[in-house]
Design an enzyme around this catalytic site. Structure first.
Site, PDB file in Angstrom:
ATOM      1  N   GLU A  51       0.927  -1.252   0.004  1.00 49.18           N
ATOM      2  CA  GLU A  51       0.144  -0.068   0.076  1.00 49.18           C
ATOM      3  C   GLU A  51       0.832   1.287  -0.086  1.00 49.18           C
ATOM      4  O   GLU A  51       0.556   2.224  -0.764  1.00 49.18           O
ATOM      5  CB  GLU A  51      -0.972  -0.261   1.309  1.00 49.18           C
ATOM      6  CG  GLU A  51      -1.958  -1.106   1.121  1.00 49.18           C
ATOM      7  CD  GLU A  51      -2.929  -0.920   0.001  1.00 49.18           C
ATOM      8  OE1 GLU A  51      -3.276   0.261  -0.407  1.00 49.18           O
ATOM      9  OE2 GLU A  51      -3.544  -1.993  -0.183  1.00 49.18           O
ATOM     10  N   ASN A  55       0.989   3.835  -3.101  1.00 47.76           N
ATOM     11  CA  ASN A  55       0.611   5.101  -3.110  1.00 47.76           C
ATOM     12  C   ASN A  55       1.936   6.257  -3.412  1.00 47.76           C
ATOM     13  O   ASN A  55       1.573   7.111  -4.040  1.00 47.76           O
ATOM     14  CB  ASN A  55       0.663   5.617  -1.524  1.00 47.76           C
ATOM     15  CG  ASN A  55      -0.829   5.316  -0.896  1.00 47.76           C
ATOM     16  OD1 ASN A  55      -1.771   4.819  -1.858  1.00 47.76           O
ATOM     17  ND2 ASN A  55      -1.267   5.264   0.514  1.00 47.76           N
ATOM     18  N   ARG A 121      -9.435   3.884  -7.731  1.00 42.29           N
ATOM     19  CA  ARG A 121      -8.659   3.812  -6.413  1.00 42.29           C
ATOM     20  C   ARG A 121      -9.557   3.878  -5.151  1.00 42.29           C
ATOM     21  O   ARG A 121     -10.608   4.863  -5.211  1.00 42.29           O
ATOM     22  CB  ARG A 121      -7.513   4.895  -6.205  1.00 42.29           C
ATOM     23  CG  ARG A 121      -6.385   5.256  -7.284  1.00 42.29           C
ATOM     24  CD  ARG A 121      -5.738   3.964  -7.105  1.00 42.29           C
ATOM     25  NE  ARG A 121      -4.572   3.876  -8.303  1.00 42.29           N
ATOM     26  CZ  ARG A 121      -3.999   2.595  -8.578  1.00 42.29           C
ATOM     27  NH1 ARG A 121      -3.881   1.711  -7.807  1.00 42.29           N
ATOM     28  NH2 ARG A 121      -3.355   2.777  -9.589  1.00 42.29           N
TER      29      ARG A 121
END
Length: 159
Positions: A51, A55, A121
């Site tokens: 994650e 990002n 997203r």
């Protein structure tokens, strides 16, 4: 009771490309093996790393060129008393980009918030990092990048 502490560090720099997200996951999982984590602990950490790296790629660099630095610090404390001892270990993971930065960290950490809805997203990245790690710290400066620092205690007891 005697306390022995052991520390190990790793730094890895890679291009901000989506294909390198798996490299980051595997590198951290491999680095953890010396402290004998459970499969669940490894999976939690791999998910959080995934994650954070995603990002950086998607939001930090807008999927453009850039570098991501991954640093890991593994600390293993051993407490001995006569013939038995317990081990308390933790890993700290820092993922840093030099991208656009985050305008409002508190807003970015809200579940379902995303600055890229057109790319489908989910806005759950920070929530997953918080859910799978024990501690999460985010620092960001506009046009100077973002650093995500996560810590997880590894619950291991050796005989």
């Amino acid at each position: 009771m005697e306390n022995k502490s052991k520390e190990n560090n790793m730094t890895l720099e890679f291009d901000a490309k989506s294909e390198n997200e798996s490299l980051a996951r595997i590198a951290v999982a491999s680095f953890l093996t010396e402290i004998d984590p459970t499969i669940e602990e490894i999976n939690d950490i791999k998910t959080a790393v995934s994650e954070a790296v995603t990002n950086s790629i998607v939001h930090g660099y807008n999927e453009g060129p850039g570098k991501i630095t991954l640093k890991c610090k593994l600390v293993c404390n051993q407490y001995e008393k006569q013939d038995t001892y317990t081990v308390s270990s933790f890993i700290t993971i820092e993922i840093k980009d030099l991208g656009v930065g985050i305008t409002n960290i508190e807003k970015a950490r809200e579940p379902l918030f995303t600055t890229k809805p057109e790319f489908e997203r989910s806005g759950m990245g920070f929530m997953f990092m918080e859910m799978f790690m024990d501690d999460l710290y985010v620092e960001s400066k506009l046009h100077n990048g973002t650093t995500v620092c996560m810590t997880k205690k590894i619950k291991n007891n050796r005989k």
